[in-house]
Scaffold this motif. Structure first.
Motif, mmCIF file in Angstrom:
data_model
loop_
_atom_site.group_PDB
_atom_site.id
_atom_site.type_symbol
_atom_site.label_atom_id
_atom_site.label_comp_id
_atom_site.label_asym_id
_atom_site.label_seq_id
_atom_site.Cartn_x
_atom_site.Cartn_y
_atom_site.Cartn_z
ATOM 1 N N GLY A 52 61.295 69.362 -105.779
ATOM 2 C CA GLY A 52 62.316 70.301 -105.328
ATOM 3 C C GLY A 52 62.970 69.875 -104.024
ATOM 4 N N ALA A 83 64.775 66.250 -104.522
ATOM 5 C CA ALA A 83 65.934 66.335 -105.417
ATOM 6 C C ALA A 83 67.086 67.078 -104.756
ATOM 7 C CB ALA A 83 65.539 67.022 -106.722
ATOM 8 N N THR A 84 66.780 68.123 -103.992
ATOM 9 C CA THR A 84 67.833 68.880 -103.318
ATOM 10 C C THR A 84 68.573 68.008 -102.303
ATOM 11 O OG1 THR A 84 66.573 70.933 -103.579
ATOM 12 C CG2 THR A 84 68.327 70.923 -101.936
ATOM 13 N N THR A 133 66.102 63.259 -113.124
ATOM 14 C CA THR A 133 66.678 64.351 -113.908
ATOM 15 C C THR A 133 66.910 65.582 -113.041
ATOM 16 O OG1 THR A 133 65.501 63.543 -115.865
ATOM 17 C CG2 THR A 133 66.380 65.769 -115.967
ATOM 18 N N ALA A 134 65.968 65.858 -112.128
ATOM 19 C CA ALA A 134 66.152 66.989 -111.209
ATOM 20 C C ALA A 134 67.383 66.782 -110.326
ATOM 21 C CB ALA A 134 64.902 67.155 -110.349
ATOM 22 N N ILE A 141 70.483 67.501 -112.426
ATOM 23 C CA ILE A 141 70.702 68.937 -112.626
ATOM 24 C C ILE A 141 71.289 69.580 -111.367
ATOM 25 C CG2 ILE A 141 69.548 71.149 -113.047
ATOM 26 C CD1 ILE A 141 67.502 69.606 -114.753
ATOM 27 N N LEU A 142 70.700 69.265 -110.222
ATOM 28 C CA LEU A 142 71.127 69.900 -108.972
ATOM 29 C C LEU A 142 72.501 69.416 -108.523
ATOM 30 C CD1 LEU A 142 67.847 70.082 -106.862
ATOM 31 C CD2 LEU A 142 69.253 71.976 -107.661
ATOM 32 N N ILE A 147 67.858 75.251 -107.754
ATOM 33 C CA ILE A 147 66.533 74.796 -107.323
ATOM 34 C C ILE A 147 65.451 75.494 -108.130
ATOM 35 C CG2 ILE A 147 64.946 74.690 -105.368
ATOM 36 C CD1 ILE A 147 67.382 74.519 -103.531
ATOM 37 N N VAL A 195 65.112 73.812 -111.458
ATOM 38 C CA VAL A 195 64.363 72.560 -111.329
ATOM 39 C C VAL A 195 62.875 72.827 -111.122
ATOM 40 C CG1 VAL A 195 64.022 70.560 -109.813
ATOM 41 C CG2 VAL A 195 66.320 71.206 -110.529
ATOM 42 N N TRP A 218 61.323 73.978 -114.451
ATOM 43 C CA TRP A 218 61.286 72.833 -115.368
ATOM 44 C C TRP A 218 60.214 71.826 -114.961
ATOM 45 C CZ3 TRP A 218 62.932 67.832 -113.824
ATOM 46 C CH2 TRP A 218 62.969 66.893 -114.849
ATOM 47 N N ALA A 219 60.136 71.505 -113.660
ATOM 48 C CA ALA A 219 59.140 70.546 -113.186
ATOM 49 C C ALA A 219 57.733 71.096 -113.328
ATOM 50 C CB ALA A 219 59.423 70.180 -111.725
#
Length: 272
Positions: A80, A83-84, A148-149, A152-153, A191, A194, A197-198
């Motif tokens: 999280g 990826a952010t 992938t995260a 998506i973000l 977030i 993600v 999903w994670a």
């Protein structure tokens, strides 16, 4: 007349398909409370809690649930946060070819956590001395899920007009303040997507911890669930059902919490 018959036929078919999907779930819910492992018994007969008592006495299986929580929460926090920040940098930077970089990362990430990549992954983890540790599992899961995260973000961040952040910086905010005060509250639903999903991917992951871990006291529940099989490989259905129900609870609780907190209204608060 034909229209009513078609509606009746469609309703009957939908009811049949719904029952076909619902009956196994109903059995899954009631099987742990059943003294006998019979498919024909939807309602427990006799009703018993002895299966859960036996499962709770299995120290290996109960420790595995805690290990799964450690690995899942560790991976979720890493994925999280990273990826952010990475998605924000890709969205707002003027780096040439950044879209191609994103798609290449997404493409190669599809094999990072796959069985074909486990040999080099194991050799790398072994070379840095992280075999048989929670950190190894967390890092490998993060490496496989992070691209992938980010993908998506980045879609959530791209939907935020740059003018809002520019207005904040004109008013005296630093780029970091613009990110935390303007962008982050808007992409919070992304977030959450993600994170959920994670969490589900790490919680249900079997191959990575099975290969990277050696100690029984580090094994997650996805591996420990096989302790409810006999030496011949036959599942002890009553105990397996009880443990599977316990194993499913964190995911169900997470679903209910996200539904209560967000109602799955995953959209931002700023529109162009």
């Amino acid at each position: 007349m034909n229209r009513y018959l078609s509606r009746i036929g469609f309703s009957a078919l939908a009811s049949f398909l719904g029952a076909a999907f619902a009956l196994p779930l109903i059995w899954f819910i009631f099987a742990p409370f059943n003294g006998r492992a019979e498919l024909g018994l939807a309602i427990p007969s006799p009703f018993t809690l002895s299966n859960f008592h036996t499962v709770f006495e299995n120290a290996f299986a109960m420790k595995a649930l805690l290990n799964s929580l450690i690995q899942a929460f560790g991976g979720v926090i890493l994925i999280g946060g990273a990826a952010t920040l990475a998605a924000y940098a890709l969205s707002r930077s003027s780096m040439p070819g950044k879209r191609a970089v994103t798609y290449l990362l997404l493409l190669f990430s599809s094999v990072v956590s796959g069985s074909a990549a486990m040999v080099p992954i194991f050799l790398i983890v072994s070379a840095i001395g992280l075999v048989d540790s929670h950190l190894a599992v967390i890092l490998v899961f993060a490496g496989g899920l992070l691209p992938t995260a980010m993908f998506i973000l980045r879609d959530f961040i791209d939907a935020i007009p740059r003018s809002y952040e520019e207005s904040a910086m004109v008013a005296g905010a630093s780029p970091i303040q613009a990110f935390f005060d303007v962008a982050l509250p808007v992409i919070r639903p992304g977030i959450v997507v993600v994170v959920v999903w994670a969490f589900v991917n790490i919680w249900g992951g079997f191959l990575i911890p099975f290969i990277l871990l050696r100690s029984d006291n580090l094994m997650p529940a996805s591996v420990a669930i096989y302790s409810f099989y006999s030496e011949a490989g036959t599942p002890i259905v009553t105990l397996l059902g009880a443990y599977a129900l316990l194993y499913s609870l964190p995911v169900i609780i997470l679903y209910l919490f996200v539904n209560w907190k967000f109602g799955f209204r995953f959209f931002g608060g700023i529109k162009s």
